[in-house]
Enzyme design. Structure first.
Site, PDB file in Angstrom:
ATOM      1  N   GLY A 299       3.676   4.907   1.392  1.00 46.10           N
ATOM      2  CA  GLY A 299       2.881   4.431   0.263  1.00 46.10           C
ATOM      3  C   GLY A 299       2.218   5.569  -0.501  1.00 46.10           C
ATOM      4  N   SER A 300       1.723   6.563   0.215  1.00 42.95           N
ATOM      5  CA  SER A 300       1.024   7.670  -0.450  1.00 42.95           C
ATOM      6  C   SER A 300       1.962   8.396  -1.410  1.00 42.95           C
ATOM      7  CB  SER A 300       0.492   8.670   0.585  1.00 42.95           C
ATOM      8  OG  SER A 300      -0.410   8.034   1.456  1.00 42.95           O
TER       9      SER A 300
ATOM     10  N   ASN B 123      -7.466  -2.492   0.597  1.00 39.31           N
ATOM     11  CA  ASN B 123      -7.201  -2.272   2.020  1.00 39.31           C
ATOM     12  C   ASN B 123      -8.430  -2.432   2.903  1.00 39.31           C
ATOM     13  OD1 ASN B 123      -7.474   0.166   0.323  1.00 39.31           O
ATOM     14  ND2 ASN B 123      -7.772   1.186   2.289  1.00 39.31           N
TER      15      ASN B 123
ATOM     16  N   GLY C 176       6.310   0.810   4.557  1.00 42.94           N
ATOM     17  CA  GLY C 176       6.952   0.030   5.619  1.00 42.94           C
ATOM     18  C   GLY C 176       6.049  -0.385   6.764  1.00 42.94           C
ATOM     19  N   HIS C 177       5.113   0.488   7.137  1.00 40.08           N
ATOM     20  CA  HIS C 177       4.385   0.223   8.390  1.00 40.08           C
ATOM     21  C   HIS C 177       3.234  -0.762   8.252  1.00 40.08           C
ATOM     22  CE1 HIS C 177       0.709   2.882   8.002  1.00 40.08           C
ATOM     23  NE2 HIS C 177       1.433   3.394   7.027  1.00 40.08           N
TER      24      HIS C 177
ATOM     25  N   THR D 218      17.610  14.398   2.789  1.00 43.07           N
ATOM     26  CA  THR D 218      18.494  13.410   3.399  1.00 43.07           C
ATOM     27  C   THR D 218      17.708  12.137   3.692  1.00 43.07           C
ATOM     28  OG1 THR D 218      19.788  15.187   4.361  1.00 43.07           O
ATOM     29  CG2 THR D 218      20.066  13.001   5.336  1.00 43.07           C
TER      30      THR D 218
ATOM     31  N   CYS E 135      -9.957   6.280   6.589  1.00 47.25           N
ATOM     32  CA  CYS E 135      -9.592   7.509   5.882  1.00 47.25           C
ATOM     33  C   CYS E 135     -10.765   8.462   5.759  1.00 47.25           C
ATOM     34  CB  CYS E 135      -9.033   7.186   4.506  1.00 47.25           C
ATOM     35  SG  CYS E 135      -7.641   6.077   4.623  1.00 47.25           S
TER      36      CYS E 135
HETATM   37  C1  PLP Z   1      -1.901   2.486   3.961  1.00 45.81           C
HETATM   38  C2  PLP Z   1      -2.102   2.503   2.509  1.00 45.81           C
HETATM   39  C3  PLP Z   1      -1.550   3.521   1.708  1.00 45.81           C
HETATM   40  C4  PLP Z   1      -0.811   4.685   2.310  1.00 45.81           C
HETATM   41  O1  PLP Z   1       0.453   4.320   2.790  1.00 45.81           O
HETATM   42  P1  PLP Z   1       1.205   5.340   3.785  1.00 45.81           P
HETATM   43  O2  PLP Z   1       2.556   4.765   3.954  1.00 45.81           O
HETATM   44  O3  PLP Z   1       0.422   5.361   5.059  1.00 45.81           O
HETATM   45  O4  PLP Z   1       1.248   6.655   3.086  1.00 45.81           O
HETATM   46  C5  PLP Z   1      -1.736   3.461   0.344  1.00 45.81           C
HETATM   47  N1  PLP Z   1      -2.407   2.451  -0.220  1.00 45.81           N
HETATM   48  C6  PLP Z   1      -2.949   1.445   0.498  1.00 45.81           C
HETATM   49  C7  PLP Z   1      -3.666   0.351  -0.200  1.00 45.81           C
HETATM   50  C8  PLP Z   1      -2.822   1.440   1.875  1.00 45.81           C
HETATM   51  O5  PLP Z   1      -3.376   0.454   2.586  1.00 45.81           O
END
Ligand code: PLP
Length: 396
Positions: A70-71, A151, A200-201, A237, A324
């Site tokens: 996500g980052s 979040n 994904g996580h 890759t 964070c």
């Molecule tokens: C967890 C999170 C991210 C970061 O995602 P990563 O895959 O851990 O880099 C970004 N934005 C929000 C709102 C999140 O909850």
């Protein structure tokens, strides 16, 4: 009991996701860029995953770029829109004060490069409105970036309406949908979204993989230069096992979305009702427009970190909502954004449920939190002052 209620931080991988990954870590280990049949099978898997995630989000496969999470997707979306804007002399961006740091820190970087950033005030209920966005957009605005769901406090923003305002004004709209994907209905067309980040996580897929949807025609700048992977927009890759795991997890979450939401909303509201009975406590964010699995509270006279450690002893794995910023004593920027004062914001607790959470566990959590809050208050000098009337309660 061992109860993991920190699913906003990360989730346990589902069986479906793990099983989708295994072949690509064992026999199907090819590099999708190789021309031989081993590589071509990996390439077909990659195309298949791209089609499947595109179907869930209602976009075209070529509008999907796989990233490391996500980052990275947030960074790439924002920097791309900024680069495009700067070429047209548009260097103003609209966002909110309670975005994830992946967004806020990228915006800080742009501010140092001469961009002007307007961070919208978030209302007490944890929401911003499309009207606020309309008023903030200027002729030189190149991007609006507002998260789908927060979040920490779980509030869900009026994304389709904000997107409609951006369309009308001809401004690109990006949304960090990391907390929404797999938990809420997403349709990038119906919701007027130009760019969207997913990880994904956060929905029972693997860590270290995500995606950026960018509507066709939007030029993406590369954060990583190198080979021509991902249509030349993201070198390196491809992480095929993780991409396959994420695609499987997203599809699984989409297929079960309505049933999971119904189940989680009931558990969430049971938990909220139980915690509201604790004196001098308050739910953070709107009670209804919130993620089905998010419960966020402030307890007056409490130190959030102490609460987490004591809950850990009782087998409840939660978060203060500021994972964070852990390690620093600053209260969460999200809680400050919704108007919580420092003292109260320090006593925050985020419980994010999963589909596996049970009613029995919810009841155990209510009891455990009540005990921990009572104990911490009994040894707190600050609480003593409040009770003796030397200081005034902020939460009723
Ligand atoms: C967890 C999170 C991210 C970061 O995602 P990563 O895959 O851990 O880099 C970004 N934005 C929000 C709102 C999140 O909850």
């Amino acid at each position: 009991m061992k109860i993991y209620v920190d699913n906003a931080a990360t989730t346990k991988m589902s069986k479906t996701a793990i099983e989708a990954m295994l072949p690509y870590m064992a026999e199907e280990y090819g590099n999708p860029s190789s021309l031989h049949s081993v590589g071509q099978r990996a390439n077909e898997a990659l195309s298949d995953a791209r089609e499947r995630v595109a179907r869930v989000l209602n976009c075209e496969p070529r509008e999907i770029t796989f990233t490391s999470g996500g980052s990275e997707a947030d960074n790439q979306a924002i920097l791309s829109a900024a680069w495009l804007g700067a070429r047209k002399g548009k260097k103003h961006i609209v966002s909110t004060a309670f975005e994830h740091h992946a967004v806020l820190h990228t915006l800080n970087k742009l501010a140092k490069e001469g961009f002007e950033i307007t961070l919208l005030d978030v209302h007490e209920n944890g929401l911003v409105t499309a009207q606020q966005v309309r008023e903030a957009i200027r002729p030189d605005t190149c991007l609006v970036t507002i998260m789908f769901a927060n979040n920490e406090i779980g509030t869900i923003q009026p994304i389709a309406e904000i997107g409609a305002v951006c369309r009308e004004k001809g401004v690109l709209f990006h949304t960090d949908a990391v907390q929404a994907a797999g938990h809420l209905h997403i349709d990038v067309k119906a919701q007027n979204i130009d760019m969207l980040s997913v990880s994904g996580h956060k929905f029972h897929g693997p860590k270290g993989v995500g995606l950026l949807y960018a509507r066709k025609g939007i030029f993406l700048v590369n954060l990583i230069e190198g080979g021509a992977q991902e249509r030349g927009k993201r070198a390196g890759t491809e992480n095929i096992p993780a991409i396959m795991g994420m695609a499987a997890a997203l599809e699984e979450a989409a297929a079960n979305l309505d049933a999971n939401q119904a189940k989680l909303v009931k558990l969430r509201d049971r938990l909220i009702a139980g915690l509201e009975k604790i004196p001098h406590s308050a739910l953070n964010g709107d009670a209804v427009k919130r993620l089905p699995n998010n419960v966020s509270f402030c307890f007056e006279g409490i130190e959030g970190e102490a609460m987490l450690l004591l809950l850990d002893d009782k087998g409840v794995y939660a978060s203060s909502g500021s994972a964070c910023t852990s390690g620093s004593l600053d209260p969460s920027h999200v809680l400050l954004a919704i108007g919580r004062v420092h003292d109260v914001a320090h006593g925050s607790l985020r419980l994010s449920l999963s589909e596996e959470t049970t009613e029995e566990e919810v009841d155990y959590i209510i009891k455990a939190v009540a005990e921990v809050v009572e104990y911490l208050r009994s040894i707190s000098p600050l609480w003593g002052d409040l009770v003796k009337g030397k200081r005034e309660f902020i939460l009723k």
